[in-house]
Design an enzyme around this catalytic site. Structure first.
Site: not given
Lengths: 138, 138, 138, 138
Positions: D17, D47
């Site tokens: 950032d 998944w």
């Protein structure tokens, strides 16, 4: 003249990089959001609804060309002006102008195709531009 | 033949979108990381060090053109093959090939400039390509 | 009763994961944006301005606790209701409620400290909560 | 003693950032990736495969508590040490330690549940921890 739909974005601190300016892939994220917003505002259902009735999962990107003219930073509000520049048989060309009021910050051109998932498969394939969707967008 | 440096990325679940594939701006994020890695591997200090000795804050992007050939998904390992295609006076052209082993997924061309922060200002300006950095990268 | 400031977010396609719901770290990103917005709306300058006059670089996070009650998806508008639950000597506690209209989706509690950069260093240190900033926020 | 699986991350420029340090929601993204990696390394299918045979879509997060001790920046390599601290009937508790070599940067505790999609619906529900998956992870 083609229709233009404007999508507004508030730049967050977390959108900016150590140089203090918007990390450029976020401009691509916002063009993508503005593309979807263009279709929603034109009356096309969101992809998660459309897939149930038509099998169309969305408009994956084939190509994107972007020019960066001026930086932006957090706390600013930007407008993405989105239109469809060209409809071809199997693809369409999006035009996005990212502005801060009157100032042009970034311009992008995307080539996208409507895609379906192949039955019993994880693979997707491009389909011709659906005429009913095209009609909604003009 | 120009030098090519390879940067490896493990695709995370959070890099993927509701279609189950990499959300395309992440390819741009990875090209950016591979660009920085290219300079680091060539012996250029990280931007946060370089700025202290030279004022150079990095190589902001002026333009990026990307083609998407095949999707990727989480759990896969990708390789970004990065080189410098051309050095001009004030800019250079990066070439990135994103591969999954032998398969080409995405190719990108970036135009970047070395930039400095203007004294007593938040503004930045492009400078001619520094000869010593160019020498390290060839 | 402490002041509450509401920050609004439009959920983008790229904020969602392969399960079709908001990828949870984005809730943290939005709480961070709402924290900054809370200070801006209270009259505190953005960090990039404040650092020039006071050396304060922002309010880095020490701790965050988040509960997820309901998912959200793209196309939805969410509201982050942000307040300051407690001021201690060196830290303060933020409370964020992320709602979709009347429905509570997610609640988060952040512990943050005002920080300055140490002279001639990349290191930062926490400082006592500045009285003038606290006064603006109550 | 429970099994610990280590997942490695290279911090990118775009993970940081304007303060020049990792934007904190990325720590959550990496814990999520390390959670998935834990199951994959234990022999659980990804998944997208598991959903086809069992209907299980993954392990959505119910709660996360995170402490930040030291910052990290781009160019660094971090290790996420992930284990399962507790199995309850319907949920399990993940423990993640994010380290840079010997230094502890961040610790997180996640409460997650295995979830299935309800038939003919977009809604999901938590199910008891599947015994076969639990057996693979111990």
């Amino acid at each position: 003249m083609s229709k233009t739909v404007v999508y507004e974005v508030n730049v967050m601190f977390g959108d900016c990089d150590p140089a203090g300016i918007v990390f450029f892939p976020n401009f691509a994220k916002w063009m993508d959001a503005s593309s979807l917003n263009f279709f929603i505002q034109s009356g096309v259902p969101p992809w998660r609804e459309l897939v149930k009735t038509t099998g169309i999962i969305g408009t994956p990107l084939l190509e994107i060309n972007t020019k960066f003219l001026r930086p932006a930073t957090y706390g600013e509000t930007l407008q993405i002006h989105t239109s469809i520049e060209e409809w071809r048989d199997k693809v369409f060309v999006h035009r996005h102008l990212i502005k801060r009021g009157d100032e042009l910050l970034c311009e992008g051109t995307e080539v996208r195709a409507f895609c379906m998932r192949l039955p019993d498969s994880d693979r997707i394939k491009a389909i011709p531009v659906p005429a009913d969707i095209k009609a909604l967008c003009c």
